[in-house]
Design an enzyme around this catalytic site. Structure first.
Site, PDB file in Angstrom:
ATOM      1  N   TYR A 227      35.539  47.001  40.036  1.00  0.00           N
ATOM      2  CA  TYR A 227      34.499  46.636  39.049  1.00  0.00           C
ATOM      3  C   TYR A 227      33.355  47.872  39.052  1.00  0.00           C
ATOM      4  O   TYR A 227      32.830  48.399  40.000  1.00  0.00           O
ATOM      5  CB  TYR A 227      33.534  45.341  39.999  1.00  0.00           C
ATOM      6  CG  TYR A 227      34.864  44.140  39.859  1.00  0.00           C
ATOM      7  CD1 TYR A 227      33.673  43.185  38.792  1.00  0.00           C
ATOM      8  CD2 TYR A 227      35.853  43.966  40.336  1.00  0.00           C
ATOM      9  CE1 TYR A 227      34.824  42.107  38.277  1.00  0.00           C
ATOM     10  CE2 TYR A 227      35.982  42.346  39.614  1.00  0.00           C
ATOM     11  CZ  TYR A 227      36.266  42.016  39.523  1.00  0.00           C
ATOM     12  OH  TYR A 227      36.618  40.571  39.236  1.00  0.00           O
ATOM     13  N   HIS A 423      38.774  31.000  32.995  1.00  0.00           N
ATOM     14  CA  HIS A 423      38.882  32.235  33.732  1.00  0.00           C
ATOM     15  C   HIS A 423      38.783  31.856  35.381  1.00  0.00           C
ATOM     16  O   HIS A 423      38.503  31.461  36.154  1.00  0.00           O
ATOM     17  CB  HIS A 423      37.688  33.909  33.696  1.00  0.00           C
ATOM     18  CG  HIS A 423      38.161  34.577  33.849  1.00  0.00           C
ATOM     19  ND1 HIS A 423      38.893  35.534  33.744  1.00  0.00           N
ATOM     20  CD2 HIS A 423      37.599  34.843  35.801  1.00  0.00           C
ATOM     21  CE1 HIS A 423      38.631  36.432  34.701  1.00  0.00           C
ATOM     22  NE2 HIS A 423      38.637  36.378  35.872  1.00  0.00           N
TER      23      HIS A 423
END
Length: 712
Positions: A227, A423
């Site tokens: 990330y 998601h």
């Protein structure tokens, strides 16, 4: 043309000489664009723009128009299971070369995908019109959304695999040679409106673009999950403008079937909400290449103020454009956000080496619309307490946004949801965003019983949904872990799991996110554990709720010393990447082992009860009889219907909403109208009876032990 037998026939791709002679005509068409504006939806099915599919819903029918760069047959197929022809619902369309008559034939795929499709006993497709010119064939046909034919699938709101194919000649009896030469598949949501992108004149004259991307993020071949966060400065706008839509900007490696970028989110930052924030540091961070997200040692603390989403994108999506009456505010001297944070999740299981610069193209206008819109995230708080057992056909988790949040932050008339994106990661199979008011569940806001994590398109709602103060929003996820041997935990890697809804709504409020999790004490007691060595339960709760990152407890984790907000050049970037090998957000070749090793649950050693003492809690989970359905269902229901802790994240520092622990709400569940097809009822009964199979005495004994110890 000879009489058609049970095999829907076709021929190999020829006519290449003819196409060359007519090249100047084909050039006029170029890549096909939607030309029948009356149709509600359209998609280019292939990468070269040669196959255009358009459709609309007409009462209980769906009407298709296919326009393809061929004078031969056109194939279209539907499946909820796979992208293979076998077992799929198929239709074959063509225009007769001699008579000019359009034809459609109802078919299905046999057990062998290499064999020709088989004609259905019942013809459920009806031709409406069709024609062909020197290069293209167009056929319009319809069918009921639900035909009750065992060989046909129901076309509903779930994600569907849509197969396409075409050949150069009309079907001829007994000849279907090379029927699979020109074919492919893609996922589509058939029902519901589509986002309307502004016209080219609007984009040139009234709408400006702002590209927000990361800069030269180096993805090493050994990196599996990363990330990366980058701070950006908003355009200088003296007056408030409105963001009216956005699209993804992807590198070549993320434009393939196996993209490098898994999802991206752009967050609005509120530096004033973070005590002690240095306003001068933000412009320095803008010049930096970024840092690893969610790392207390690499990411500046001030970045914790970047929590309000304004754009989101997931694998397979295209972005979104907002309805004409709403826009997300940007700019203005009075309270407009000056800084934003772009978060990019890289998923690299195939060990690519890439220099990435992905992000968003934001479209904004000075013509302010009627309502300010906002985006919020709701669902399960990302934590190791989100646990999915191994070997499960379907196992549910829920994230609840309850009255403590909706009642405190929502305006009197509520908010209106216009779109939502669901998601989860690889194990996700079913997802829905539920709405509960006054003890009754209202129709689902979004629901997908065939969720495909590789197709995370935002769903625009056909009718806006009004959520009032005191209502519940429940993100409900179901996972499949048949091939997994160990529990799957919540987390950032695609080998871990999430359960989130990204909700676009208006009017804009100061709510950035609304999450829930099982209270820490109740989570451990569900599995019969009451105490750990070296830490009392209060310390364990604080670890999950406030520290949240096991990196703080690991003295062996080494990171380079970056000056706060300083520039990070490529050499430093590479040092950071190597340092991430010990981080929770980073993983290498055997990623699952790394994730387990660094899990908080692997650091906690059980002291009470004595039956489990000296085990780590993670090893305790691994020894439970998850193969026993009775035990697993009991754990699932205990967590689902037990206590939940809700967190209300607000972007305004003057608003404070305390976390609340409450019992799962009691309500009358929404029941979808049943199918009118008898064989569908039979299939549903069989599936539900499988889930009710009982298990062995071993599971019953352990189940009783855990229940007694939890409530002793």
């Amino acid at each position: 043309m000879g009489k058609l037998s049970n095999y829907c026939s076709g021929v190999s791709t020829a006519l290449l000489l003819l196409m060359l002679l007519l090249g100047h005509i084909g050039a006029v068409f170029g890549k096909l664009e939607p030309i029948h504006h009356k149709w509600s939806r359209s998609e280019i099915m292939d990468g070269n723009g040669l196959y255009l599919l358009e459709w609309k819903v007409d009462q209980k029918d769906i009407v298709f128009t296919v326009t393809v760069n061929t004078r031969g047959f056109i194939g279209l197929g539907f499946s909820y299971k796979s992208e293979r022809m076998s077992g799929s619902d198929l239709v074959l369309a063509w225009v007769d070369d001699r008579t000019g008559k359009p034809n459609v034939l109802d078919c299905h795929g046999g057990k062998d995908s290499r064999r020709a499709p088989i004609q259905d006993d019942t013809q459920n497709y009806q031709v409406e019109s069709g024609y062909q010119n020197l290069t293209h064939t167009t056929v319009t046909f319809r069918r009921p959304l639900e035909t009750c034919d065992p060989h046909d699938v129901i076309i509903g709101t779930d994600t569907m695999k849509v197969l396409w194919s075409y050949g150069d000649r009309d079907p001829v009896h007994g000849d279907f040679k090379d029927h699979g030469k020109n074919r492919g598949a893609r996922s589509i949501h058939f029902l519901g409106p589509s986002f309307k992108k502004p016209t080219e004149p609007q984009l040139k004259n009234d709408i400006r673009q702002w590209d927000v991307t990361v800069k030269n993020v180096s993805i090493d071949a050994s990196m599996d999950t990363l990330y990366w966060c980058k701070i950006l400065k908003a355009p200088t706008l003296r007056e408030k403008h409105h963001i009216i839509g956005y699209e993804a900007i992807l590198t070549k490696e993320s434009s393939t079937k196996q993209p490098l970028v898994h999802h991206m989110t752009l967050f609005e930052c509120s530096p004033n909400s973070y005590p002690g924030s240095d306003p001068n540091s933000w412009d320095v961070w803008v010049k930096s290449s970024g840092a690893v997200c969610n790392s207390n040692l690499l990411t500046p603390r001030d970045w914790d103020s970047c929590i309000t989403p304004v754009a989101t994108w997931g694998v397979g999506a295209s972005g979104q454009f907002l309805p004409e009456h709403i826009g997300i505010p940007i700019g203005g001297n009075k309270g407009g956000a000056k800084y934003y944070m772009l978060e990019v999740h890289y998923d690299n299981p195939r060990a690519k080496r890439v220099l990435d610069h992905s992000g968003f193209r934001m479209h904004y206008t000075r013509h302010v619309r009627q309502h300010d819109a906002g985006m919020m995230i709701s669902g399960v708080s990302i934590s190791d307490t989100q646990m999915i057992p191994p070997g499960q056909k379907l196992y549910r988790n829920v994230g609840i946004c309850g009255p403590s949040c909706t009642g405190a932050v929502f305006p009197e008339n509520g908010i209106n949801i216009v779109s939502a994106a669901l998601h989860s990661h690889v194990a996700g199979r079913k997802m829905k965003l539920r709405h509960v008011r006054d003890g009754k569940e209202l129709p689902r806001i979004v629901e997908d019983d065939n969720y495909d994590q590789s197709f995370q398109q935002i769903r625009q709602l056909e009718n806006e949904t009004n959520i009032l103060p005191g209502d519940y929003l429940i993100t409900d996820c179901a996972y499949e872990t048949i091939g997994r041997k160990r529990p799957t935990l919540g987390g950032y890697s695609t080998k871990q799991e999430m359960c989130l809804s990204f909700i676009t709504y208006y009017p804009k409020i100061d709510l950035a996110g609304c999450y829930s999790m099982t209270p820490v004490k109740e989570f451990f007691e569900t599995f019969g554990v009451f105490q750990f060595y070296s830490m009392n339960m209060t310390d364990v709760e604080n670890l999950f709720l406030y520290n949240g990152n096991i990196l703080d407890l690991l003295p062996t984790t080494v990171f380079p010393n970056f000056a706060p907000g300083g520039d990070i050049d490529d050499e430093q970037n590479q040092i950071a990447i190597k340092a991430l090998q010990n981080a929770k957000e980073y993983s290498i070749v055997d990623e699952e082992d790394i994730l387990y090793k660094e899990s908080i649950l692997n650091k906690l050693i059980i002291s009470d009860p004595v039956e489990f003492h000296d085990r780590t809690f993670l090893s305790h989970l691994n020894q439970l009889p998850w193969q026993e359905p009775l035990f697993t269902r009991r754990v699932e229901q205990s967590i689902l219907t037990g206590k939940h802790m809700t967190f209300c994240r607000v972007s305004n520092e003057s608003i404070s909403v305390a976390a609340e622990i409450f019992k799962y709400p009691s309500f009358e569940a929404f029941v979808k109208p049943p199918s009118h097809c008898p064989y569908h009822h039979f299939m549903e009964f069989n599936q539900s009876s499988d889930a009710r199979k009982l298990s062995s005495t071993k599971a019953l004994i352990l189940l009783l032990l855990l229940v007694v110890r939890r409530y002793r």
